[in-house]
Design an enzyme around this catalytic site. Structure first.
Site, PDB file in Angstrom:
ATOM      1  NE  ARG A 176     -66.426 -64.960  37.323  1.00 41.70           N
ATOM      2  CZ  ARG A 176     -67.051 -64.416  36.295  1.00 41.70           C
ATOM      3  NH1 ARG A 176     -68.256 -64.820  35.990  1.00 41.70           N
ATOM      4  NH2 ARG A 176     -66.485 -63.459  35.584  1.00 41.70           N
ATOM      5  NE  ARG A 233     -72.985 -51.342  38.947  1.00 39.25           N
ATOM      6  CZ  ARG A 233     -72.085 -50.408  38.591  1.00 39.25           C
ATOM      7  NH1 ARG A 233     -71.347 -49.811  39.499  1.00 39.25           N
ATOM      8  NH2 ARG A 233     -71.954 -50.053  37.333  1.00 39.25           N
ATOM      9  CD  GLU A 262     -76.045 -46.730  43.664  1.00 37.98           C
ATOM     10  OE1 GLU A 262     -75.261 -47.085  44.551  1.00 37.98           O
ATOM     11  OE2 GLU A 262     -75.672 -46.343  42.542  1.00 37.98           O
ATOM     12  CG  HIS A 281     -72.461 -44.857  42.167  1.00 40.22           C
ATOM     13  ND1 HIS A 281     -73.304 -45.881  41.824  1.00 40.22           N
ATOM     14  CD2 HIS A 281     -71.346 -45.056  41.432  1.00 40.22           C
ATOM     15  CE1 HIS A 281     -72.734 -46.657  40.910  1.00 40.22           C
ATOM     16  NE2 HIS A 281     -71.541 -46.169  40.649  1.00 40.22           N
TER      17      HIS A 281
HETATM   18  P1  NAP Z   1     -63.002 -55.949  35.436  1.00 40.05           P
HETATM   19  O1  NAP Z   1     -61.644 -55.571  34.974  1.00 40.05           O
HETATM   20  O2  NAP Z   1     -63.886 -56.729  34.526  1.00 40.05           O
HETATM   21  O3  NAP Z   1     -62.857 -56.702  36.835  1.00 40.05           O
HETATM   22  C1  NAP Z   1     -63.886 -57.415  37.427  1.00 40.05           C
HETATM   23  C2  NAP Z   1     -63.256 -58.489  38.298  1.00 40.05           C
HETATM   24  O4  NAP Z   1     -64.291 -59.134  39.028  1.00 40.05           O
HETATM   25  C3  NAP Z   1     -62.525 -59.544  37.489  1.00 40.05           C
HETATM   26  O5  NAP Z   1     -61.252 -59.734  38.041  1.00 40.05           O
HETATM   27  C4  NAP Z   1     -63.374 -60.806  37.643  1.00 40.05           C
HETATM   28  O6  NAP Z   1     -62.529 -61.955  37.672  1.00 40.05           O
HETATM   29  C5  NAP Z   1     -64.060 -60.552  38.986  1.00 40.05           C
HETATM   30  N1  NAP Z   1     -65.361 -61.222  39.054  1.00 40.05           N
HETATM   31  C6  NAP Z   1     -66.385 -61.119  38.190  1.00 40.05           C
HETATM   32  N2  NAP Z   1     -67.406 -61.886  38.592  1.00 40.05           N
HETATM   33  C7  NAP Z   1     -67.025 -62.494  39.734  1.00 40.05           C
HETATM   34  C8  NAP Z   1     -67.649 -63.422  40.621  1.00 40.05           C
HETATM   35  N3  NAP Z   1     -68.870 -63.906  40.397  1.00 40.05           N
HETATM   36  N4  NAP Z   1     -66.948 -63.818  41.700  1.00 40.05           N
HETATM   37  C9  NAP Z   1     -65.691 -63.364  41.952  1.00 40.05           C
HETATM   38  N5  NAP Z   1     -65.055 -62.490  41.137  1.00 40.05           N
HETATM   39  C10 NAP Z   1     -65.714 -62.067  40.033  1.00 40.05           C
HETATM   40  O7  NAP Z   1     -63.846 -54.641  35.780  1.00 40.05           O
HETATM   41  P2  NAP Z   1     -63.332 -53.249  36.392  1.00 40.05           P
HETATM   42  O8  NAP Z   1     -63.101 -52.288  35.303  1.00 40.05           O
HETATM   43  O9  NAP Z   1     -62.258 -53.507  37.384  1.00 40.05           O
HETATM   44  O10 NAP Z   1     -64.693 -52.806  37.151  1.00 40.05           O
HETATM   45  C11 NAP Z   1     -65.215 -53.633  38.160  1.00 40.05           C
HETATM   46  C12 NAP Z   1     -66.559 -53.142  38.639  1.00 40.05           C
HETATM   47  O11 NAP Z   1     -66.415 -51.982  39.444  1.00 40.05           O
HETATM   48  C13 NAP Z   1     -67.577 -52.695  37.569  1.00 40.05           C
HETATM   49  O12 NAP Z   1     -68.176 -53.788  36.924  1.00 40.05           O
HETATM   50  C14 NAP Z   1     -68.546 -51.875  38.394  1.00 40.05           C
HETATM   51  O13 NAP Z   1     -69.526 -52.722  38.964  1.00 40.05           O
HETATM   52  C15 NAP Z   1     -67.668 -51.300  39.501  1.00 40.05           C
HETATM   53  N6  NAP Z   1     -67.411 -49.852  39.305  1.00 40.05           N
HETATM   54  C16 NAP Z   1     -67.909 -48.972  40.228  1.00 40.05           C
HETATM   55  C17 NAP Z   1     -67.656 -47.612  40.079  1.00 40.05           C
HETATM   56  C18 NAP Z   1     -68.158 -46.633  41.084  1.00 40.05           C
HETATM   57  O14 NAP Z   1     -68.381 -45.492  40.708  1.00 40.05           O
HETATM   58  N7  NAP Z   1     -68.302 -47.002  42.339  1.00 40.05           N
HETATM   59  C19 NAP Z   1     -66.962 -47.151  38.981  1.00 40.05           C
HETATM   60  C20 NAP Z   1     -66.482 -48.064  38.066  1.00 40.05           C
HETATM   61  C21 NAP Z   1     -66.706 -49.431  38.240  1.00 40.05           C
HETATM   62  P3  NAP Z   1     -63.081 -63.385  37.160  1.00 40.05           P
HETATM   63  O15 NAP Z   1     -63.673 -63.136  35.821  1.00 40.05           O
HETATM   64  O16 NAP Z   1     -61.873 -64.274  37.151  1.00 40.05           O
HETATM   65  O17 NAP Z   1     -64.076 -63.813  38.168  1.00 40.05           O
HETATM   66  C1  8YV Z   2     -70.840 -44.577  36.811  1.00 38.66           C
HETATM   67  C2  8YV Z   2     -69.912 -46.834  37.495  1.00 38.66           C
HETATM   68  O1  8YV Z   2     -70.704 -43.353  37.382  1.00 38.66           O
HETATM   69  O2  8YV Z   2     -68.695 -47.138  35.502  1.00 38.66           O
HETATM   70  C3  8YV Z   2     -69.378 -47.659  36.376  1.00 38.66           C
HETATM   71  O3  8YV Z   2     -69.652 -48.869  36.397  1.00 38.66           O
HETATM   72  O4  8YV Z   2     -70.446 -47.324  38.422  1.00 38.66           O
HETATM   73  C4  8YV Z   2     -69.723 -45.363  37.452  1.00 38.66           C
HETATM   74  O5  8YV Z   2     -68.533 -45.024  36.810  1.00 38.66           O
HETATM   75  C5  8YV Z   2     -72.210 -45.110  37.096  1.00 38.66           C
HETATM   76  O6  8YV Z   2     -72.451 -46.179  36.231  1.00 38.66           O
HETATM   77  C6  8YV Z   2     -73.275 -44.059  36.951  1.00 38.66           C
HETATM   78  O7  8YV Z   2     -73.903 -44.095  35.699  1.00 38.66           O
END
Ligand code: NAP
Ligand code: 8YV
Length: 319
Positions: A176, A233, A262, A281
């Site tokens: 953003r 997500r 999922e 996931h």
């Molecule tokens: P983070 O440091 O908070 O990074 C999120 C980024 O998304 C920020 O740079 C933010 O920037 C941007 N963002 C948020 N809302 C937005 C929007 N509406 N439009 C465009 N950009 C947006 O979080 P992180 O630790 O990197 O984790 C990110 C996400 O990865 C988690 O919230 C989770 O959904 C996902 N995740 C998935 C797994 C998995 O197992 N697959 C594991 C861990 C995390 P701005 O605030 O400037 O927009």
């Molecule tokens: C988890 C994730 O495994 O941290 C997150 O946001 O998506 C994963 O690390 C997931 O939340 C399952 O509980």
């Protein structure tokens, strides 16, 4: 009694990490093992001040535990917790940032390589005997030197970018807000980023603001050679539009660690074989990271009961 262990509700198993070591300090109550979850919540009532949570926690559950002061989420994403309801009730929420960043970035890059170089297709090609009958498999595009666009240049996005630098890739991102502390180019919209990129990597939080941020327009902009990777997500991507784009060749391929709805998988996605890679996931699912996530979750619970500063409150608390 002064020395009695405090009650902590645990809503789901903390992955495969045994909870015995935390049971020395806390009286743990496993909601998922309760024959009657409603009765457990009622029995715990106002005496239960903390919950260790995976995935969802509703306002209704908060109301059943009126003494609750902490929801410790085991995950960095907390989109399934009703944060507004928690704040309204004076409940603090913590999550587990940083400890999972590098593993999630590893899987994202693994998926880029697997989708770009058709690694899973190659495995099937060998096992099915086609190498013998049909000869060499078709060529693929390159990964190294290509353009990668990252939607969500946060902790994990930056870790993905660091890895992509080692592949001599050109990197740009969309958030953003443009960042002043990263060297990569900022693109003002997901569509602009997709039009520029060969690889589009999504690593966003869930929730209404990011719902279907990658829609049919963005996929069209990514183009017939473009590759989509989602480790954020499932809800970040319009899955119906994605199925259509893969079927019609609007984009080249996709690799998804997360799905909308999922663990259910729509038949339309399962029907796509050659240019789609699916993962259950798994991005944070290493022994080391899952342990670190559970330890941080309970470190927050410990800090809460000791009255010390929480280690990782969510940003909505100003942390
Ligand atoms: P983070 O440091 O908070 O990074 C999120 C980024 O998304 C920020 O740079 C933010 O920037 C941007 N963002 C948020 N809302 C937005 C929007 N509406 N439009 C465009 N950009 C947006 O979080 P992180 O630790 O990197 O984790 C990110 C996400 O990865 C988690 O919230 C989770 O959904 C996902 N995740 C998935 C797994 C998995 O197992 N697959 C594991 C861990 C995390 P701005 O605030 O400037 O927009
Ligand atoms: C988890 C994730 O495994 O941290 C997150 O946001 O998506 C994963 O690390 C997931 O939340 C399952 O509980």
């Amino acid at each position: 009694m002064m020395n009695e262990k405090p009650d902590v509700l645990v809503t789901l198993p903390m992955f495969h990490v045994p909870l015995e070591e935390f049971a020395n300090r806390f009286n743990l109550h496993s909601l998922w093992q309760a024959d009657r979850p409603e009765e457990l919540l009622q029995r715990l009532g106002p005496g239960c001040r903390a919950a260790a949570v995976r995935d969802n926690f509703t306002a209704d559950m908060m109301d059943q535990l009126p003494g609750l002061g902490l929801i410790a989420v085991c995950g960095v994403g907390y989109d399934e917790v009703d944060v507004a309801a928690a704040i309204q009730r004076g409940i603090k929420v913590t999550n587990t940032p940083d400890v999972l960043t590098e593993d999630v970035a590893d899987l994202a890059v693994g998926l880029m390589l697997a989708a770009g170089r058709r690694i899973v297709k190659g495995d099937r090609y060998v096992r099915s005997g086609r190498w013998v009958t049909d000869g060499q498999m078709s060529y693929t595009g390159r990964v190294q030197g290509q353009r990668v666009g990252i939607i969500g240049m946060g902790r994990i996005g930056c870790a993905i970018a660091r890895r992509c630098e080692a592949f001599n890739m050109e990197i740009a991102y969309h958030n953003r807000n443009p960042r002043t502390d990263v060297p990569q180019a900022y693109k003002g919209s997901p569509k602009e980023l997709a039009a520029w990129a060969d690889y589009l990597v999504v690593v966003l939080p869930g929730g209404p603001e990011t719902h279907h941020l990658v829609d049919s327009d963005v996929l069209e902009a990514l183009g017939p050679e473009g590759i989509l990777v989602n480790v954020g997500r499932g809800s970040n991507v319009d899955q119906v539009a994605l199925i259509r784009a893969l079927e019609q060749g609007t984009i080249g391929a996709a690799a998804l660690d997360v799905l909308d709805g999922e663990p259910e998988v729509p038949a339309g996605l399962l029907a796509i074989k050659d240019n789609l890679i699916l993962q259950p996931h798994q991005a944070s699912a290493t022994f080391e990271t899952r342990r670190a996530m559970v330890e941080l979750t309970f470190a927050n619970v410990k800090a809460f009961f000791e009255g010390s500063a929480l280690l990782s409150p969510i940003p909505e608390h100003g942390g």
